[in-house]
Design a protein around this motif. Structure first.
Motif, PDB file in Angstrom:
ATOM      1  N   LEU A  33       0.825  -1.209   0.000  1.00 18.00           N
ATOM      2  CA  LEU A  33       0.000   0.000   0.000  1.00 18.00           C
ATOM      3  C   LEU A  33       0.862   1.264   0.000  1.00 18.00           C
ATOM      4  O   LEU A  33       0.550   2.250  -0.672  1.00 18.00           O
ATOM      5  CB  LEU A  33      -0.924  -0.001   1.222  1.00 18.00           C
ATOM      6  N   LYS A  34       1.942   1.208   0.737  1.00 14.37           N
ATOM      7  CA  LYS A  34       2.867   2.343   0.782  1.00 14.37           C
ATOM      8  C   LYS A  34       3.441   2.630  -0.606  1.00 14.37           C
ATOM      9  O   LYS A  34       3.563   3.797  -1.012  1.00 14.37           O
ATOM     10  CB  LYS A  34       3.983   2.030   1.778  1.00 14.37           C
ATOM     11  N   GLN A  67      -0.512  11.382  -8.086  1.00 15.86           N
ATOM     12  CA  GLN A  67      -0.004  12.558  -8.790  1.00 15.86           C
ATOM     13  C   GLN A  67       0.018  13.797  -7.911  1.00 15.86           C
ATOM     14  O   GLN A  67       0.628  14.804  -8.252  1.00 15.86           O
ATOM     15  CB  GLN A  67      -0.880  12.830 -10.031  1.00 15.86           C
ATOM     16  N   THR A  68      -0.654  13.727  -6.760  1.00 13.73           N
ATOM     17  CA  THR A  68      -0.712  14.871  -5.846  1.00 13.73           C
ATOM     18  C   THR A  68      -0.256  14.456  -4.454  1.00 13.73           C
ATOM     19  O   THR A  68      -0.242  13.268  -4.123  1.00 13.73           O
ATOM     20  CB  THR A  68      -2.143  15.438  -5.757  1.00 13.73           C
ATOM     21  N   LYS A  69       0.095  15.441  -3.638  1.00 14.74           N
ATOM     22  CA  LYS A  69       0.505  15.201  -2.257  1.00 14.74           C
ATOM     23  C   LYS A  69      -0.197  16.241  -1.392  1.00 14.74           C
ATOM     24  O   LYS A  69       0.357  17.300  -1.106  1.00 14.74           O
ATOM     25  CB  LYS A  69       2.022  15.288  -2.119  1.00 14.74           C
ATOM     26  N   HIS A 119       3.141   9.206  10.921  1.00 11.79           N
ATOM     27  CA  HIS A 119       3.699   8.124  10.091  1.00 11.79           C
ATOM     28  C   HIS A 119       2.682   7.668   9.046  1.00 11.79           C
ATOM     29  O   HIS A 119       3.037   7.467   7.871  1.00 11.79           O
ATOM     30  CB  HIS A 119       4.112   6.937  10.956  1.00 11.79           C
ATOM     31  N   TYR A 120       1.436   7.501   9.462  1.00 17.30           N
ATOM     32  CA  TYR A 120       0.400   7.073   8.523  1.00 17.30           C
ATOM     33  C   TYR A 120       0.217   8.090   7.400  1.00 17.30           C
ATOM     34  O   TYR A 120       0.116   7.726   6.221  1.00 17.30           O
ATOM     35  CB  TYR A 120      -0.932   6.882   9.251  1.00 17.30           C
ATOM     36  N   ILE A 121       0.168   9.359   7.750  1.00 17.07           N
ATOM     37  CA  ILE A 121      -0.027  10.405   6.744  1.00 17.07           C
ATOM     38  C   ILE A 121       1.124  10.405   5.746  1.00 17.07           C
ATOM     39  O   ILE A 121       0.919  10.480   4.530  1.00 17.07           O
ATOM     40  CB  ILE A 121      -0.176  11.784   7.419  1.00 17.07           C
ATOM     41  N   SER A 122       2.340  10.289   6.262  1.00 15.41           N
ATOM     42  CA  SER A 122       3.511  10.256   5.392  1.00 15.41           C
ATOM     43  C   SER A 122       3.508   9.018   4.493  1.00 15.41           C
ATOM     44  O   SER A 122       3.768   9.110   3.285  1.00 15.41           O
ATOM     45  CB  SER A 122       4.791  10.280   6.235  1.00 15.41           C
ATOM     46  N   ASP A 123       3.202   7.849   5.072  1.00 17.63           N
ATOM     47  CA  ASP A 123       3.192   6.611   4.299  1.00 17.63           C
ATOM     48  C   ASP A 123       2.067   6.587   3.274  1.00 17.63           C
ATOM     49  O   ASP A 123       2.139   5.847   2.279  1.00 17.63           O
ATOM     50  CB  ASP A 123       3.080   5.398   5.226  1.00 17.63           C
ATOM     51  N   ASP A 177      -7.197   3.160   4.632  1.00 19.69           N
ATOM     52  CA  ASP A 177      -8.181   4.229   4.826  1.00 19.69           C
ATOM     53  C   ASP A 177      -7.594   5.589   4.466  1.00 19.69           C
ATOM     54  O   ASP A 177      -8.219   6.386   3.754  1.00 19.69           O
ATOM     55  CB  ASP A 177      -8.660   4.248   6.282  1.00 19.69           C
ATOM     56  N   TYR A 178      -6.395   5.864   4.965  1.00 21.95           N
ATOM     57  CA  TYR A 178      -5.770   7.155   4.684  1.00 21.95           C
ATOM     58  C   TYR A 178      -5.500   7.337   3.190  1.00 21.95           C
ATOM     59  O   TYR A 178      -5.701   8.426   2.635  1.00 21.95           O
ATOM     60  CB  TYR A 178      -4.472   7.309   5.477  1.00 21.95           C
ATOM     61  N   ILE A 179      -5.058   6.280   2.527  1.00 18.13           N
ATOM     62  CA  ILE A 179      -4.812   6.382   1.087  1.00 18.13           C
ATOM     63  C   ILE A 179      -6.122   6.629   0.343  1.00 18.13           C
ATOM     64  O   ILE A 179      -6.177   7.436  -0.596  1.00 18.13           O
ATOM     65  CB  ILE A 179      -4.107   5.112   0.561  1.00 18.13           C
ATOM     66  N   LYS A 180      -7.166   5.938   0.740  1.00 17.48           N
ATOM     67  CA  LYS A 180      -8.477   6.148   0.121  1.00 17.48           C
ATOM     68  C   LYS A 180      -8.932   7.595   0.293  1.00 17.48           C
ATOM     69  O   LYS A 180      -9.519   8.195  -0.618  1.00 17.48           O
ATOM     70  CB  LYS A 180      -9.505   5.193   0.741  1.00 17.48           C
ATOM     71  N   ILE A 181      -8.649   8.174   1.455  1.00 18.59           N
ATOM     72  CA  ILE A 181      -9.036   9.563   1.727  1.00 18.59           C
ATOM     73  C   ILE A 181      -8.229  10.535   0.866  1.00 18.59           C
ATOM     74  O   ILE A 181      -8.794  11.413   0.208  1.00 18.59           O
ATOM     75  CB  ILE A 181      -8.850   9.884   3.223  1.00 18.59           C
ATOM     76  N   PHE A 182      -6.909  10.382   0.862  1.00 20.45           N
ATOM     77  CA  PHE A 182      -6.043  11.351   0.181  1.00 20.45           C
ATOM     78  C   PHE A 182      -5.943  11.117  -1.327  1.00 20.45           C
ATOM     79  O   PHE A 182      -5.760  12.067  -2.086  1.00 20.45           O
ATOM     80  CB  PHE A 182      -4.627  11.303   0.776  1.00 20.45           C
TER      81      PHE A 182
END
Length: 348
Positions: free
Chosen positions: A197-198, A205-207, A231-235, A326-331
């Motif tokens: 996932l990382k 394409q965005t951060k 850590h989660y947000i960064s990963d 979850d975080y990846i789905k959000i961002f």
């Protein structure tokens, strides 16, 4: 001169070999800076925080345990070892259906809360071990249990800030509960998923820029830059507003200090347990001044919550891969088009 150089070289090689031998012979399994264990000469030795435990190998696996922290139930459930639990404290904070059903059937007993444990009830259960976080004010209680032959094991899983290190505590529970293979398999699965996932997140394409947590009274308790949230947000390939901070604990700021850092913030995560933006605003009208409140997206960690029980703090201690997902789905929703959030949900 040449002979001296060769002698010095030989000496350094000898020292190096001795050091290498010393390190390799220790056989410690290092989970984190807070936790390590080893099996040697018929004993199982555990170092957890400031505490050290020695068990004879015939004393484990434990057959009956008591949990004084709801978060530890997540490890037990992932191992399918709920039948080993004889008692729990504060059962209203436990999310697991299986454990709740065993409580209703009287197969698991309520042994009090963090305000007051029912020591006599715990002793009457005759557990092999009690698992808990260390709380200094309960020293007398711990000593009473020890005096009655009950092992009290203090764990610091709540202090772990690296997601996979918190997950890795399942290996210890596997060792102590006779579920080694299940624990290793689960950890390997979560670790593999997490790392995949990382890598997936890096394809975005965005951060986006991210804000976290909420205010309590006049103070905003932001996760430090080395906390699990950071850590989660960064990963998840996003940029946390305190990414350069080095704290492993909450950083306190007033609203003006946070406001000054929120330019360009698109996502606000871990926004308490609010049920709506309207309700959130009724608790603190200052939020309306934030662009992210008015134009961005806000998420809370109540996707799996039943009254006081929140599975983010239970199964989430093991399933760091699902939290990251979850975080990846959000961002970066485009990377996981078919995935539905597990622990989090959007506030509207």
């Amino acid at each position: 001169m040449k002979s001296r150089i060769l002698l010095l070289f030989a000496f350094l090689v000898l020292i190096s070999c001795k050091r290498e031998q010393k390190i390799s012979s220790s056989d410690w399994t290092l989970i984190s800076n807070h936790l390590q264990y080893k099996e040697q000469n018929g004993t199982f030795q555990l170092k957890s925080g400031n505490f050290t435990y020695d068990f004879k190998t015939d004393q484990i696996p434990f057959k009956k345990i008591v949990l004084l922290n709801a978060s530890m139930a997540g490890y037990i459930s992932e191992l399918g070892a709920e039948n080993l639990i004889a008692g729990v404290s504060s059962p209203e904070y436990i999310y697991s259906d299986t454990i709740q059903n065993l409580l209703k059937q009287g197969k698991i007993l309520n042994v009090g809360s963090e305000q007051k444990y029912e020591v006599e009830k715990i002793i009457s259960l005759k557990p092999d071990a009690v698992f808990t976080n260390y709380i200094a004010s309960f020293d007398n209680t711990y000593q009473l249990l020890k005096n009655n032959g009950i092992k009290v094991i203090f764990l610091d899983e709540y202090m772990e800030q690296k997601p996979l290190e918190k997950t890795a505590y399942i290996k210890l529970f596997g060792k102590l509960l006779g579920k080694d293979k299940e624990a290793e398999k689960k950890y390997d699965e979560v670790e593999r998923n997490y790392n995949e996932l990382k890598q997936l997140a890096l394809q975005a394409q965005t951060k986006p820029i991210v804000l976290a947590n909420i205010m309590y009274g006049d103070i905003w308790y932001l996760p430090g830059g080395k906390t699990s949230t950071a850590h989660y947000i960064s990963d998840a390939n996003a940029e946390y507003i305190l990414k350069n901070n080095t704290e492993e604990k909450a950083v306190t700021m007033n609203f003006e200090e946070v406001y000054a850092k929120t330019g360009g913030v698109q996502y606000w995560v871990n926004a308490g347990n609010h049920v709506s933006k309207k309700e959130m605003l009724s608790m603190n009208s200052l939020y309306s001044k934030l662009d992210v409140f008015n134009k961005g997206k806000i998420y809370v960690i109540t996707g799996r919550e039943i009254q006081k029980a929140n599975d983010f703090f239970e199964s989430g201690v093991v399933r760091s891969d699902l939290i990251l997902k979850d975080y990846i789905k959000i961002f970066h929703p485009e990377l996981l088009p078919d995935y539905q959030l597990t622990y989090m949900k959007e506030l509207r």
